[in-house]
Scaffold this motif. Structure first.
Motif, PDB file in Angstrom:
ATOM      1  N   ALA A 153      66.555  -2.875  -7.723  1.00 32.75           N
ATOM      2  CA  ALA A 153      67.196  -3.717  -6.711  1.00 32.75           C
ATOM      3  C   ALA A 153      66.937  -5.167  -7.068  1.00 32.75           C
ATOM      4  CB  ALA A 153      66.634  -3.405  -5.323  1.00 32.75           C
ATOM      5  N   PHE A 154      67.638  -6.073  -6.412  1.00 32.67           N
ATOM      6  CA  PHE A 154      67.346  -7.493  -6.602  1.00 32.67           C
ATOM      7  C   PHE A 154      65.983  -7.808  -5.992  1.00 32.67           C
ATOM      8  CE2 PHE A 154      70.062  -6.927  -2.893  1.00 32.67           C
ATOM      9  CZ  PHE A 154      69.433  -7.670  -1.897  1.00 32.67           C
ATOM     10  N   MET A 155      65.377  -8.903  -6.455  1.00 30.58           N
ATOM     11  CA  MET A 155      63.984  -9.207  -6.134  1.00 30.58           C
ATOM     12  C   MET A 155      63.729  -9.320  -4.632  1.00 30.58           C
ATOM     13  SD  MET A 155      61.030  -9.903  -7.608  1.00 30.58           S
ATOM     14  CE  MET A 155      59.485 -10.747  -7.361  1.00 30.58           C
ATOM     15  N   LEU A 156      64.609  -9.986  -3.915  1.00 32.04           N
ATOM     16  CA  LEU A 156      64.396 -10.200  -2.488  1.00 32.04           C
ATOM     17  C   LEU A 156      64.342  -8.869  -1.744  1.00 32.04           C
ATOM     18  CD1 LEU A 156      64.081 -12.735  -0.672  1.00 32.04           C
ATOM     19  CD2 LEU A 156      66.474 -12.411  -0.024  1.00 32.04           C
ATOM     20  N   LEU A 157      65.112  -7.896  -2.182  1.00 32.07           N
ATOM     21  CA  LEU A 157      65.091  -6.584  -1.550  1.00 32.07           C
ATOM     22  C   LEU A 157      63.882  -5.781  -2.001  1.00 32.07           C
ATOM     23  CD1 LEU A 157      66.603  -4.513   0.253  1.00 32.07           C
ATOM     24  CD2 LEU A 157      67.745  -3.712  -1.826  1.00 32.07           C
ATOM     25  N   ALA A 158      63.632  -5.751  -3.304  1.00 32.04           N
ATOM     26  CA  ALA A 158      62.558  -4.921  -3.837  1.00 32.04           C
ATOM     27  C   ALA A 158      61.179  -5.396  -3.399  1.00 32.04           C
ATOM     28  CB  ALA A 158      62.636  -4.899  -5.368  1.00 32.04           C
ATOM     29  N   LYS A 159      60.968  -6.706  -3.345  1.00 24.54           N
ATOM     30  CA  LYS A 159      59.633  -7.236  -3.063  1.00 24.54           C
ATOM     31  C   LYS A 159      59.537  -7.906  -1.706  1.00 24.54           C
ATOM     32  CE  LYS A 159      55.401  -8.382  -4.362  1.00 24.54           C
ATOM     33  NZ  LYS A 159      54.865  -8.614  -3.009  1.00 24.54           N
ATOM     34  N   SER A 160      60.531  -8.668  -1.335  1.00 21.80           N
ATOM     35  CA  SER A 160      60.364  -9.578  -0.204  1.00 21.80           C
ATOM     36  C   SER A 160      61.062  -9.141   1.068  1.00 21.80           C
ATOM     37  CB  SER A 160      60.850 -10.976  -0.605  1.00 21.80           C
ATOM     38  OG  SER A 160      60.142 -11.445  -1.737  1.00 21.80           O
ATOM     39  N   CYS A 161      61.646  -7.947   1.093  1.00 23.41           N
ATOM     40  CA  CYS A 161      62.176  -7.476   2.375  1.00 23.41           C
ATOM     41  C   CYS A 161      61.034  -7.326   3.372  1.00 23.41           C
ATOM     42  CB  CYS A 161      62.959  -6.181   2.207  1.00 23.41           C
ATOM     43  SG  CYS A 161      61.996  -4.748   1.691  1.00 23.41           S
ATOM     44  N   HIS A 162      59.794  -7.068   2.861  1.00 22.54           N
ATOM     45  CA  HIS A 162      58.592  -7.120   3.701  1.00 22.54           C
ATOM     46  C   HIS A 162      58.552  -8.420   4.497  1.00 22.54           C
ATOM     47  CE1 HIS A 162      56.136  -3.722   2.763  1.00 22.54           C
ATOM     48  NE2 HIS A 162      55.799  -4.070   1.553  1.00 22.54           N
ATOM     49  N   ARG A 194      58.199  -6.555 -16.844  1.00 18.97           N
ATOM     50  CA  ARG A 194      58.046  -5.369 -17.692  1.00 18.97           C
ATOM     51  C   ARG A 194      58.350  -4.064 -16.954  1.00 18.97           C
ATOM     52  NH1 ARG A 194      52.753  -8.269 -19.282  1.00 18.97           N
ATOM     53  NH2 ARG A 194      53.145  -8.978 -21.425  1.00 18.97           N
ATOM     54  N   GLY A 195      58.180  -4.050 -15.643  1.00 20.28           N
ATOM     55  CA  GLY A 195      58.081  -2.810 -14.902  1.00 20.28           C
ATOM     56  C   GLY A 195      59.351  -2.278 -14.281  1.00 20.28           C
ATOM     57  N   ASN A 196      59.160  -1.376 -13.320  1.00 26.74           N
ATOM     58  CA  ASN A 196      60.268  -0.620 -12.736  1.00 26.74           C
ATOM     59  C   ASN A 196      61.244  -1.470 -11.940  1.00 26.74           C
ATOM     60  OD1 ASN A 196      59.336   1.869 -13.732  1.00 26.74           O
ATOM     61  ND2 ASN A 196      57.978   2.163 -11.979  1.00 26.74           N
ATOM     62  N   TRP A 197      60.817  -2.657 -11.524  1.00 24.03           N
ATOM     63  CA  TRP A 197      61.666  -3.496 -10.666  1.00 24.03           C
ATOM     64  C   TRP A 197      62.198  -4.724 -11.410  1.00 24.03           C
ATOM     65  CZ3 TRP A 197      57.260  -0.987  -9.188  1.00 24.03           C
ATOM     66  CH2 TRP A 197      57.426   0.002  -8.205  1.00 24.03           C
ATOM     67  N   ARG A 198      62.323  -4.624 -12.722  1.00 21.94           N
ATOM     68  CA  ARG A 198      62.712  -5.779 -13.533  1.00 21.94           C
ATOM     69  C   ARG A 198      64.214  -6.004 -13.552  1.00 21.94           C
ATOM     70  NH1 ARG A 198      62.338  -1.393 -16.629  1.00 21.94           N
ATOM     71  NH2 ARG A 198      63.826  -1.124 -18.335  1.00 21.94           N
ATOM     72  N   ARG A 199      65.002  -4.965 -13.248  1.00 21.74           N
ATOM     73  CA  ARG A 199      66.455  -5.056 -13.378  1.00 21.74           C
ATOM     74  C   ARG A 199      67.140  -4.626 -12.085  1.00 21.74           C
ATOM     75  NH1 ARG A 199      68.840  -5.642 -18.161  1.00 21.74           N
ATOM     76  NH2 ARG A 199      70.716  -4.616 -17.351  1.00 21.74           N
ATOM     77  N   ARG A 200      68.161  -5.383 -11.726  1.00 20.17           N
ATOM     78  CA  ARG A 200      68.929  -5.060 -10.519  1.00 20.17           C
ATOM     79  C   ARG A 200      69.602  -3.695 -10.625  1.00 20.17           C
ATOM     80  NH1 ARG A 200      71.078  -9.512  -7.447  1.00 20.17           N
ATOM     81  NH2 ARG A 200      72.969  -8.277  -7.260  1.00 20.17           N
ATOM     82  N   ASP A 201      70.125  -3.361 -11.803  1.00 14.39           N
ATOM     83  CA  ASP A 201      70.886  -2.119 -11.921  1.00 14.39           C
ATOM     84  C   ASP A 201      69.996  -0.885 -11.952  1.00 14.39           C
ATOM     85  OD1 ASP A 201      69.818  -2.609 -14.412  1.00 14.39           O
ATOM     86  OD2 ASP A 201      71.654  -2.221 -15.540  1.00 14.39           O
ATOM     87  N   TYR A 238      55.239  -1.534 -20.884  1.00 14.90           N
ATOM     88  CA  TYR A 238      54.275  -2.509 -20.369  1.00 14.90           C
ATOM     89  C   TYR A 238      53.551  -3.282 -21.466  1.00 14.90           C
ATOM     90  CZ  TYR A 238      55.189  -0.458 -15.848  1.00 14.90           C
ATOM     91  OH  TYR A 238      55.821  -0.029 -14.708  1.00 14.90           O
ATOM     92  N   GLY A 239      53.832  -2.952 -22.718  1.00 19.77           N
ATOM     93  CA  GLY A 239      53.246  -3.704 -23.816  1.00 19.77           C
ATOM     94  C   GLY A 239      54.175  -4.749 -24.408  1.00 19.77           C
ATOM     95  N   HIS A 247      53.923  -7.741 -14.471  1.00 20.44           N
ATOM     96  CA  HIS A 247      53.764  -6.281 -14.452  1.00 20.44           C
ATOM     97  C   HIS A 247      54.964  -5.571 -13.837  1.00 20.44           C
ATOM     98  CE1 HIS A 247      52.076  -2.308 -13.727  1.00 20.44           C
ATOM     99  NE2 HIS A 247      52.344  -2.459 -12.442  1.00 20.44           N
ATOM    100  N   SER A 248      55.333  -5.946 -12.617  1.00 20.08           N
ATOM    101  CA  SER A 248      56.347  -5.198 -11.879  1.00 20.08           C
ATOM    102  C   SER A 248      57.767  -5.672 -12.110  1.00 20.08           C
ATOM    103  CB  SER A 248      56.048  -5.277 -10.374  1.00 20.08           C
ATOM    104  OG  SER A 248      54.852  -4.612 -10.052  1.00 20.08           O
ATOM    105  N   PHE A 249      57.945  -6.991 -12.298  1.00 22.61           N
ATOM    106  CA  PHE A 249      59.284  -7.568 -12.228  1.00 22.61           C
ATOM    107  C   PHE A 249      59.788  -8.151 -13.551  1.00 22.61           C
ATOM    108  CE2 PHE A 249      57.108  -7.875  -8.134  1.00 22.61           C
ATOM    109  CZ  PHE A 249      57.909  -7.029  -7.394  1.00 22.61           C
TER     110      PHE A 249
END
Length: 419
Positions: free
Chosen positions: A184-193, A174-181, A282-283, A170-172
């Motif tokens: 952000a990169f995945m570690l920042l967008a999702k896992s900085c938590h 198809r969604g808004n966080w799928r592309r670095r440009d 998303y489809g 869904h998010s990474f």
């Protein structure tokens, strides 16, 4: 948590899912805070938000700059825009002396993170990141166990973030966080938590990092034979675990039109969802998207003082609470967000602590009580100027963000990076 007689006033910049979640907390806690203004470019979303909080036309704006240019509109500002739109409003409001609650990540580049921190120092207000994991009942219980000294000093820690197969899609993918440009990169967008949480739990700054990972599965080379470009047209939709028809359609059929369905189409009906899946992002088949972020990553960490840690993020799991093992000099513990299992080496003493979770681990479920805990802590800090319960202040958050950027550099360069 006591509050002064006057609730703090909040302006919300970005009335999407996160902005709405934080703002809705005030409806349940009017003694603590109330929303008095909103800036949101989408007119339908802006109108719904204004109606929910009783805001008139003079308290709404399409652009955050309209609010900023007015006389001071609130005690504090919640900034919950898309990742790449954080920096400008955060710097402006923080430098102007507003208290600011900023959705994570602070900004999409390290230089911009530093700009936000510098603006916070110049403005003198309270600026904190939305690291909601720090504010869950589970984290509070875990900190209490560690502070008791029962397992001694932390020597090493293992931490797993099970993103969940459908959430990854869904998010990474198809969604808004799928592309670095675009985000952000995945570690920042999702896992900085999670990197921030590990720093908080160990209680020491991160000194060195290395990292491995990549896009393992979600690409055209792994598409099943016969997979269509869109799930609605695909003969494999009933056998594919990533089928958008089932990820979203089954939820809506069960009466659930909240996140993630509300991201796809809002308001959602069977007809509007079908149209969104037929024409919108998303489809798309997960194997025929334009995603480039990783779907799995491992980060090795060395903390000041010599303790070590390993963080694993993977999209190939069920959606579940994080899982952690902490190894101490006098014992160890294992936790899954609900239970904390403690083993003390002396006498082989064992105990299970049952942590009452508020909601579930999802964003829609309030991150296990983290959303509520964060809003309570921030509102209290703004009202009283006591920041002792606000664990995600700008300096601590900046330190963990630096580690995140270093880890991504380590992954790309196959290097060990010192901070």
């Amino acid at each position: 948590m006591p509050y002064p007689t006057r609730p703090v006033t909040l302006a919300v910049v970005g009335a999407g899912n996160r902005g709405q979640a934080y703002a809705d907390w005030t409806l349940q806690h009017p003694e603590a805070a109330r929303v008095v203004a909103v800036a949101e470019p989408d007119p339908a979303r802006r109108e719904r938000f204004a109606a929910s909080h009783g805001l008139g036309p003079d308290a709404t704006a399409a652009d955050w700059r309209e609010l900023f240019d007015r006389p001071r509109v609130a005690d504090a500002v919640i900034i919950a825009t898309q990742d790449r739109l954080h920096t400008e409003p955060a710097v402006a409001f923080a430098r102007a002396g507003y208290d600011v609650l900023l959705e994570k990540p602070l900004a999409p580049t390290l230089d911009e993170c530093e700009q936000v921190a510098e603006a916070a120092r110049a403005g003198g207000g309270i600026v904190a990141a939305c690291h909601v994991l720090l504010y869950t009942p589970h984290t509070a219980a875990l900190r209490e166990v560690l502070a008791s000294g029962r397992i001694g000093e932390i020597a090493s820690i293992q931490h797993l973030e099970p993103v969940g197969y459908w959430h990854q899609a869904h998010s990474f993918v198809r969604g808004n966080w799928r592309r670095r440009d675009e985000s952000a990169f995945m570690l920042l967008a999702k896992s900085c938590h999670d990197i921030d949480w590990l720093q908080h739990i160990v209680g020491r700054p991160i000194r060195r990092v290395s990292s491995f990972g990549g896009r393992f599965h979600f690409g055209p080379e792994h598409a099943p034979v016969g997979a269509a470009e869109r799930c609605v047209d695909c003969r494999l939709q009933d056998s594919c675990e990533y089928s958008a028809v089932h990820i979203y359609g089954d939820r809506l059929a069960a009466g659930d039109d909240g996140w993630p369905v509300s991201v796809v189409v809002d308001p959602a009906t069977p007809a509007s969802l079908a149209e969104a899946l037929r024409t919108g992002p998303y489809g798309r088949c997960v194997y025929h998207c334009d995603n480039d972020v990783v779907d799995h990553q491992v980060v090795s960490l060395e903390f000041d003082g010599g303790a070590s840690g390993v963080f694993t993020m993977t999209g190939f799991t069920e959606y579940a609470y994080r899982q952690t093992r902490i190894f101490g000099t006098h014992g160890e513990l294992t936790t899954d967000g609900r239970f904390i299992d403690i083993v003390e080496f002396a006498g082989d003493r064992r105990e299970r602590v049952d942590v009452e979770a508020a909601g579930d681990a999802t964003a829609g479920g309030g991150h296990g009580g983290g959303d509520e805990g964060l809003m309570a802590a921030f509102s209290h800090a703004v009202a009283t100027r006591d920041t002792s319960g606000l664990y995600s202040g700008i300096e601590a958050s900046l330190a963990s963000h630096r580690a995140v950027f270093a880890a991504e550099r380590a992954r790309l360069e196959s290097a060990v990076i010192g901070l």
